[in-house]
Design a protein around this motif. Structure first.
Motif, PDB file in Angstrom:
ATOM      1  N   ALA A   1      -2.112  70.461  -0.543  1.00 43.42           N
ATOM      2  CA  ALA A   1      -2.468  70.520   0.871  1.00 43.42           C
ATOM      3  C   ALA A   1      -3.667  69.617   1.168  1.00 43.42           C
ATOM      4  O   ALA A   1      -3.689  68.920   2.188  1.00 43.42           O
ATOM      5  N   SER A   2      -4.646  69.618   0.277  1.00 44.83           N
ATOM      6  CA  SER A   2      -5.847  68.794   0.480  1.00 44.83           C
ATOM      7  C   SER A   2      -5.515  67.304   0.432  1.00 44.83           C
ATOM      8  O   SER A   2      -6.043  66.523   1.231  1.00 44.83           O
ATOM      9  N   ILE A   3      -4.647  66.931  -0.497  1.00 46.66           N
ATOM     10  CA  ILE A   3      -4.254  65.519  -0.625  1.00 46.66           C
ATOM     11  C   ILE A   3      -3.544  65.041   0.635  1.00 46.66           C
ATOM     12  O   ILE A   3      -3.821  63.952   1.151  1.00 46.66           O
ATOM     13  N   PHE A   4      -2.629  65.881   1.137  1.00 42.96           N
ATOM     14  CA  PHE A   4      -1.882  65.480   2.334  1.00 42.96           C
ATOM     15  C   PHE A   4      -2.731  65.542   3.590  1.00 42.96           C
ATOM     16  O   PHE A   4      -2.787  64.580   4.366  1.00 42.96           O
ATOM     17  N   ILE A   5      -3.404  66.666   3.792  1.00 44.65           N
ATOM     18  CA  ILE A   5      -4.189  66.847   5.019  1.00 44.65           C
ATOM     19  C   ILE A   5      -5.348  65.866   5.077  1.00 44.65           C
ATOM     20  O   ILE A   5      -5.698  65.364   6.159  1.00 44.65           O
ATOM     21  N   GLY A   6      -5.946  65.556   3.908  1.00 48.36           N
ATOM     22  CA  GLY A   6      -7.023  64.564   3.873  1.00 48.36           C
ATOM     23  C   GLY A   6      -6.550  63.211   4.366  1.00 48.36           C
ATOM     24  O   GLY A   6      -7.261  62.508   5.102  1.00 48.36           O
ATOM     25  N   GLY A   7      -5.336  62.826   3.967  1.00 40.52           N
ATOM     26  CA  GLY A   7      -4.782  61.549   4.414  1.00 40.52           C
ATOM     27  C   GLY A   7      -4.455  61.550   5.899  1.00 40.52           C
ATOM     28  O   GLY A   7      -4.753  60.598   6.621  1.00 40.52           O
ATOM     29  N   ILE A   8      -3.853  62.651   6.362  1.00 41.07           N
ATOM     30  CA  ILE A   8      -3.511  62.771   7.786  1.00 41.07           C
ATOM     31  C   ILE A   8      -4.770  62.728   8.641  1.00 41.07           C
ATOM     32  O   ILE A   8      -4.790  62.119   9.726  1.00 41.07           O
ATOM     33  N   ALA A   9      -5.828  63.371   8.170  1.00 40.55           N
ATOM     34  CA  ALA A   9      -7.092  63.394   8.915  1.00 40.55           C
ATOM     35  C   ALA A   9      -7.638  61.981   9.093  1.00 40.55           C
ATOM     36  O   ALA A   9      -8.122  61.618  10.177  1.00 40.55           O
ATOM     37  N   LEU A  10      -7.547  61.175   8.044  1.00 37.56           N
ATOM     38  CA  LEU A  10      -8.019  59.784   8.138  1.00 37.56           C
ATOM     39  C   LEU A  10      -7.139  58.960   9.081  1.00 37.56           C
ATOM     40  O   LEU A  10      -7.629  58.101   9.817  1.00 37.56           O
TER      41      LEU A  10
ATOM     42  N   VAL B   1       2.692  61.914   1.082  1.00 32.25           N
ATOM     43  CA  VAL B   1       1.417  61.356   0.612  1.00 32.25           C
ATOM     44  C   VAL B   1       1.536  59.859   0.364  1.00 32.25           C
ATOM     45  O   VAL B   1       0.631  59.088   0.718  1.00 32.25           O
ATOM     46  N   ILE B   2       2.647  59.438  -0.235  1.00 32.29           N
ATOM     47  CA  ILE B   2       2.869  58.000  -0.478  1.00 32.29           C
ATOM     48  C   ILE B   2       2.880  57.240   0.847  1.00 32.29           C
ATOM     49  O   ILE B   2       2.256  56.175   0.990  1.00 32.29           O
ATOM     50  N   ILE B   3       3.587  57.800   1.839  1.00 33.41           N
ATOM     51  CA  ILE B   3       3.659  57.163   3.162  1.00 33.41           C
ATOM     52  C   ILE B   3       2.277  57.111   3.805  1.00 33.41           C
ATOM     53  O   ILE B   3       1.862  56.071   4.346  1.00 33.41           O
ATOM     54  N   VAL B   4       1.544  58.209   3.736  1.00 33.35           N
ATOM     55  CA  VAL B   4       0.218  58.285   4.368  1.00 33.35           C
ATOM     56  C   VAL B   4      -0.764  57.322   3.721  1.00 33.35           C
ATOM     57  O   VAL B   4      -1.483  56.585   4.419  1.00 33.35           O
ATOM     58  N   ILE B   5      -0.812  57.314   2.381  1.00 30.21           N
ATOM     59  CA  ILE B   5      -1.760  56.423   1.684  1.00 30.21           C
ATOM     60  C   ILE B   5      -1.436  54.970   1.952  1.00 30.21           C
ATOM     61  O   ILE B   5      -2.330  54.145   2.173  1.00 30.21           O
ATOM     62  N   THR B   6      -0.136  54.642   1.922  1.00 24.22           N
ATOM     63  CA  THR B   6       0.279  53.263   2.220  1.00 24.22           C
ATOM     64  C   THR B   6      -0.164  52.848   3.619  1.00 24.22           C
ATOM     65  O   THR B   6      -0.685  51.745   3.823  1.00 24.22           O
ATOM     66  N   TYR B   7       0.012  53.769   4.558  1.00 26.62           N
ATOM     67  CA  TYR B   7      -0.384  53.471   5.940  1.00 26.62           C
ATOM     68  C   TYR B   7      -1.896  53.324   6.057  1.00 26.62           C
ATOM     69  O   TYR B   7      -2.386  52.419   6.746  1.00 26.62           O
ATOM     70  N   ILE B   8      -2.636  54.188   5.382  1.00 26.17           N
ATOM     71  CA  ILE B   8      -4.098  54.132   5.452  1.00 26.17           C
ATOM     72  C   ILE B   8      -4.623  52.798   4.939  1.00 26.17           C
ATOM     73  O   ILE B   8      -5.462  52.152   5.569  1.00 26.17           O
ATOM     74  N   VAL B   9      -4.124  52.391   3.776  1.00 30.09           N
ATOM     75  CA  VAL B   9      -4.582  51.127   3.169  1.00 30.09           C
ATOM     76  C   VAL B   9      -4.286  49.948   4.090  1.00 30.09           C
ATOM     77  O   VAL B   9      -5.133  49.079   4.309  1.00 30.09           O
ATOM     78  N   LYS B  10      -3.075  49.927   4.651  1.00 32.46           N
ATOM     79  CA  LYS B  10      -2.718  48.832   5.558  1.00 32.46           C
ATOM     80  C   LYS B  10      -3.523  48.886   6.843  1.00 32.46           C
ATOM     81  O   LYS B  10      -3.990  47.867   7.353  1.00 32.46           O
ATOM     82  N   ALA B  11      -3.688  50.069   7.379  1.00 37.16           N
ATOM     83  CA  ALA B  11      -4.406  50.223   8.647  1.00 37.16           C
ATOM     84  C   ALA B  11      -5.862  49.815   8.527  1.00 37.16           C
ATOM     85  O   ALA B  11      -6.406  49.118   9.395  1.00 37.16           O
ATOM     86  N   TYR B  12      -6.490  50.198   7.435  1.00 35.63           N
ATOM     87  CA  TYR B  12      -7.918  49.911   7.290  1.00 35.63           C
ATOM     88  C   TYR B  12      -8.197  48.498   6.779  1.00 35.63           C
ATOM     89  O   TYR B  12      -9.340  48.109   6.622  1.00 35.63           O
TER      90      TYR B  12
END
Length: 382
Positions: free
Chosen positions: A277-286, A362-373
């Motif tokens: 939950a922390s791994i997923f929610i942490g990514g969504i929060a960002l 999580v894979i989708i979220v992390i990929t999006y975060i890296v690209k977005a930032y």
């Protein structure tokens, strides 16, 4: 890797130094045992509270009736007419009254069913009259030389409870588990707001990027710090919940028959669920705070996470059947898995569905975060 670790430590230090923010992160863990004890206290007080219901009657009460009324904590006043009883009711001297027509052998109950007192009085009067009727029946049978045991005991009845717990325990457990996931949402959300929106609003993000650090390293460090604080809040909530339930079980009658499943499967499973939950929610929060322009806007978007975390509580209380598709819904599935673990209703298929969907999310979220930032627009939103 060193830059990621430096960013990770920097973010954790900043959040841990702020006592006000730190208190807000752990408000839900603290509330869990308080809520459990509060429910136990309220229930016990209601169960042990002796209420005295005063009613009016227009007939002479027999000795048998007096015994029945006394056993039900009911007092009575005898009146000559129905009009007199109505006047006493309007003056607030009696809660309800009974009018008896001797010719018709009919009792008429007058009570206000729109209020709690009236409903209670009505139920007690019915119990009193049924008990009195049973007494008269027993007297008649005895006068006819009929054995009461042979007359009544034609068969025995045994009750077996199909449900695990009563409504109040289901409510307490559901709220406790919801608060556990809510604490993760609040913790990761506040960390994400501080790590992104606040730094953009204060202009410190531009300064950080002048240092020899890649944008990917920066955001991964922030992401890991958000996950870490979420895991801490979630685990603290879990410990507080278990401690609160153990205390309640030994002190409050409502929890006497409650069996909290506490074994290696439930403990390891709940820890892994909180980590997931922390791994997923942490990514969504960002992700939610990525495009925000101010601290207030970021906080507003983070609040949507808390709304999603509360859905399982309502589903549990309404008795809606949970299907396997439900375990695909992020955040909701974590609350449900925790509930399954602690009520011994866990199903490995549901666990695999939750785990598999979490990995994909999580894979989708992390990929999006890296690209977005990596986008200048994200980092320097005006």
């Amino acid at each position: 890797m060193s830059n990621i670790l430096i960013t990770f430590k920097k973010e954790l230090r900043s959040i841990l130094r702020d006592k006000k923010t730190l208190l807000s992160l752990f408000i839900f863990p603290i509330m869990i045992p308080v809520m459990i004890i509060l429910y136990g206290t309220i229930y016990d007080n209601i169960e042990n509270e002796e209420t005295n219901t005063n009613i009016g009657v227009n007939y002479t009460v027999s000795e048998n009736e007096k015994t029945i009324l006394d056993s039900l904590n009911m007092t009575y006043s005898e009146y000559k007419s129905e009009e007199e009883m109505q006047q006493e009711y309007e003056n607030g001297n009696i809660t309800a009254y009974i009018s008896y027509n001797e010719d018709e052998k009919k009792y008429t109950i007058y009570s206000d069913m729109s209020g709690t007192d009236g409903m209670t009085a009505n139920a007690l009067i019915y119990e009193y009259l049924e008990a009195y009727s049973q007494t008269l029946t027993n007297e008649y049978l005895l006068n006819q030389n009929i054995n009461l045991e042979e007359a009544y005991n034609h068969f025995t009845i045994e009750e077996k409870e199909l449900g695990n717990n009563n409504y109040v325990i289901t409510l307490v457990l559901s709220i406790s588990l919801t608060y556990t996931i809510l604490s993760i949402c609040m913790a990761t959300g506040n960390m994400a707001v501080a790590a992104t929106a606040s730094e953009k609003e204060n202009g410190t993000l531009e300064t950080i990027l002048t240092f020899p650090i890649k944008k990917t390293e920066l955001i991964i460090g922030k992401y890991f710090s958000s996950v870490a604080i979420g895991m801490i809040a979630g685990l603290v909530s879990l410990i507080f919940m278990i401690a609160g339930l153990f205390v309640a079980k030994s002190h409050y009658t409502i929890f006497e028959n409650f069996e909290l499943i506490l074994n290696s499967v439930s403990i390891i499973g709940s820890i892994l669920t909180i980590i997931s939950a922390s791994i997923f929610i942490g990514g969504i929060a960002l992700v939610l705070t990525a495009f925000t322009k101010s601290y207030k806007e970021a906080q507003s978007k983070i609040s949507s996470l808390t709304m999603l975390a509360m859905i399982p509580m309502f589903i549990s209380l309404m008795g809606i059947e949970v299907t396997k598709t439900y375990y695909l819904i992020p955040i909701c599935n974590y609350v449900q898995v925790l509930n399954d673990l602690f009520t011994n209703s866990i199903n490995m298929t549901n666990v695999l569905i939750t785990t598999g969907s979490t990995i994909i999310y999580v894979i989708i979220v992390i990929t999006y975060i890296v690209k977005a930032y990596n986008s200048e627009k994200i980092l320097f939103t005006d």
